[in-house]
Design a protein around this motif. Structure first.
Motif, mmCIF file in Angstrom:
data_model
loop_
_atom_site.group_PDB
_atom_site.id
_atom_site.type_symbol
_atom_site.label_atom_id
_atom_site.label_comp_id
_atom_site.label_asym_id
_atom_site.label_seq_id
_atom_site.Cartn_x
_atom_site.Cartn_y
_atom_site.Cartn_z
ATOM 1 N N ILE A 1 0.836 -1.206 0.000
ATOM 2 C CA ILE A 1 0.000 0.000 0.000
ATOM 3 C C ILE A 1 0.866 1.248 0.000
ATOM 4 O O ILE A 1 0.547 2.238 -0.662
ATOM 5 C CB ILE A 1 -1.025 -0.013 1.156
ATOM 6 C CG1 ILE A 1 -2.130 1.012 0.895
ATOM 7 C CG2 ILE A 1 -0.380 0.261 2.498
ATOM 8 C CD1 ILE A 1 -3.004 0.701 -0.286
ATOM 9 N N ILE A 2 1.978 1.212 0.703
ATOM 10 C CA ILE A 2 2.887 2.365 0.712
ATOM 11 C C ILE A 2 3.406 2.620 -0.702
ATOM 12 O O ILE A 2 3.432 3.765 -1.162
ATOM 13 C CB ILE A 2 4.033 2.146 1.727
ATOM 14 C CG1 ILE A 2 3.473 2.217 3.155
ATOM 15 C CG2 ILE A 2 5.143 3.174 1.515
ATOM 16 C CD1 ILE A 2 4.444 1.766 4.229
ATOM 17 N N GLN A 3 3.758 1.565 -1.415
ATOM 18 C CA GLN A 3 4.241 1.720 -2.791
ATOM 19 C C GLN A 3 3.137 2.246 -3.716
ATOM 20 O O GLN A 3 3.376 3.123 -4.545
ATOM 21 C CB GLN A 3 4.784 0.393 -3.326
ATOM 22 C CG GLN A 3 5.301 0.477 -4.756
ATOM 23 C CD GLN A 3 6.399 1.525 -4.949
ATOM 24 O OE1 GLN A 3 7.240 1.734 -4.074
ATOM 25 N NE2 GLN A 3 6.382 2.195 -6.090
ATOM 26 N N LEU A 4 1.916 1.733 -3.570
ATOM 27 C CA LEU A 4 0.818 2.202 -4.416
ATOM 28 C C LEU A 4 0.525 3.677 -4.158
ATOM 29 O O LEU A 4 0.275 4.441 -5.093
ATOM 30 C CB LEU A 4 -0.435 1.357 -4.191
ATOM 31 C CG LEU A 4 -1.629 1.705 -5.091
ATOM 32 C CD1 LEU A 4 -1.286 1.547 -6.567
ATOM 33 C CD2 LEU A 4 -2.838 0.848 -4.710
ATOM 34 N N LEU A 5 0.603 4.095 -2.920
ATOM 35 C CA LEU A 5 0.369 5.510 -2.612
ATOM 36 C C LEU A 5 1.500 6.390 -3.125
ATOM 37 O O LEU A 5 1.253 7.526 -3.550
ATOM 38 C CB LEU A 5 0.145 5.699 -1.112
ATOM 39 C CG LEU A 5 -1.210 5.168 -0.642
ATOM 40 C CD1 LEU A 5 -1.272 5.118 0.868
ATOM 41 C CD2 LEU A 5 -2.346 5.993 -1.225
ATOM 42 N N ARG A 6 2.715 5.891 -3.135
ATOM 43 C CA ARG A 6 3.818 6.639 -3.765
ATOM 44 C C ARG A 6 3.534 6.829 -5.255
ATOM 45 O O ARG A 6 3.723 7.908 -5.801
ATOM 46 C CB ARG A 6 5.143 5.906 -3.580
ATOM 47 C CG ARG A 6 5.760 6.083 -2.224
ATOM 48 C CD ARG A 6 7.160 5.476 -2.178
ATOM 49 N NE ARG A 6 7.632 5.478 -0.820
ATOM 50 C CZ ARG A 6 8.165 4.439 -0.197
ATOM 51 N NH1 ARG A 6 8.340 3.300 -0.830
ATOM 52 N NH2 ARG A 6 8.547 4.526 1.054
ATOM 53 N N GLU A 7 3.103 5.752 -5.915
ATOM 54 C CA GLU A 7 2.743 5.841 -7.333
ATOM 55 C C GLU A 7 1.611 6.846 -7.548
ATOM 56 O O GLU A 7 1.615 7.592 -8.525
ATOM 57 C CB GLU A 7 2.323 4.466 -7.858
ATOM 58 C CG GLU A 7 3.456 3.473 -7.968
ATOM 59 C CD GLU A 7 2.967 2.083 -8.334
ATOM 60 O OE1 GLU A 7 1.846 1.947 -8.894
ATOM 61 O OE2 GLU A 7 3.696 1.115 -8.040
ATOM 62 N N MET B 1 -4.987 -4.524 -5.367
ATOM 63 C CA MET B 1 -5.597 -4.064 -6.614
ATOM 64 C C MET B 1 -5.819 -2.549 -6.636
ATOM 65 O O MET B 1 -5.786 -1.934 -7.691
ATOM 66 C CB MET B 1 -6.939 -4.758 -6.838
ATOM 67 C CG MET B 1 -6.830 -6.257 -7.017
ATOM 68 S SD MET B 1 -8.449 -7.039 -7.237
ATOM 69 C CE MET B 1 -8.715 -6.747 -8.985
ATOM 70 N N GLY B 2 -6.090 -1.972 -5.471
ATOM 71 C CA GLY B 2 -6.373 -0.543 -5.435
ATOM 72 C C GLY B 2 -6.662 -0.071 -4.029
ATOM 73 O O GLY B 2 -6.624 -0.852 -3.072
ATOM 74 N N CYS B 3 -6.982 1.218 -3.934
ATOM 75 C CA CYS B 3 -7.248 1.802 -2.623
ATOM 76 C C CYS B 3 -8.109 3.051 -2.771
ATOM 77 O O CYS B 3 -8.257 3.608 -3.860
ATOM 78 C CB CYS B 3 -5.950 2.145 -1.909
ATOM 79 S SG CYS B 3 -4.944 3.395 -2.743
ATOM 80 N N GLY B 4 -8.649 3.485 -1.660
ATOM 81 C CA GLY B 4 -9.440 4.713 -1.602
ATOM 82 C C GLY B 4 -9.775 5.028 -0.166
ATOM 83 O O GLY B 4 -9.672 4.166 0.721
ATOM 84 N N ALA C 1 -1.710 -0.435 -11.595
ATOM 85 C CA ALA C 1 -1.606 -0.508 -13.053
ATOM 86 C C ALA C 1 -1.929 -1.908 -13.572
ATOM 87 O O ALA C 1 -2.509 -2.055 -14.651
ATOM 88 C CB ALA C 1 -0.208 -0.086 -13.494
ATOM 89 N N ALA C 2 -1.610 -2.930 -12.818
ATOM 90 C CA ALA C 2 -1.868 -4.305 -13.251
ATOM 91 C C ALA C 2 -3.352 -4.661 -13.219
ATOM 92 O O ALA C 2 -3.751 -5.689 -13.759
ATOM 93 C CB ALA C 2 -1.092 -5.281 -12.373
#
Length: 157
Positions: free
Chosen positions: A13-19, A58-61, A80-81
């Motif tokens: 989740i930390i990586q996805l939020l960086r993206e 897969m995602g977050c919000g 992205a995947a």
């Protein structure tokens, strides 16, 4: 898809939020970036969810409580995947259901006005979000689109 409360400590989740922050910064000038960092998302008025099928993010919000009747969607991001698999739509539906459960009268959001944000604006419109003026602490900004949704409105199935 399994949507769960997230404590924002996992490396995925930390990586996805960086993206997410990098993606917003890529399309918006610094003064128009309204995305929250990890500390901002860990505030008590924010509830954060992540979406997982079988151990893969897969995602977050998130849903930020502005007051007892008004919430704001924050940090919507699909990995992205997993684009175009219904992740964001399922998460928006989940957030709107939670907002209704809390008794909110409306949920608002801010997104970019540039072409890179057009898919997000179309998705929100599918769920009944309409363009509105700035809300909460936002100011008029040509790089922002503000949208709001009356909770009692019909959601797509």
């Amino acid at each position: 898809m399994h949507i769960r409360l997230d404590d924002l400590t996992g490396s995925d989740i930390i990586q996805l939020l960086r993206e997410h922050l990098q993606g917003v910064a890529q399309h918006s000038p610094p003064e128009s970036v309204h995305a929250l960092d990890l500390d901002g998302l860990r505030r008590p008025e924010i509830t954060f969810w992540s979406v997982w099928p079988d151990g893969e993010l897969m995602g977050c919000g998130a849903l930020k409580e502005l007051d007892r009747r008004h919430g704001e969607i924050k940090s919507m991001r699909t990995s992205a995947a997993h684009l175009r698999k219904g992740v964001a739509a399922r998460l928006i539906q989940h957030i709107l259901e939670e907002a209704e459960r809390r008794g909110y009268e409306r949920v608002s959001l801010e997104t970019g006005s540039m072409e890179g944000f057009a898919p997000a604006r179309r998705l929100y419109a599918r769920f009944g979000f309409v363009t509105c003026g700035p809300f909460a602490d936002y100011a008029e900004d040509p790089n922002s689109t503000f949208m709001t949704h009356a909770i009692r409105a019909t959601m797509p199935t």
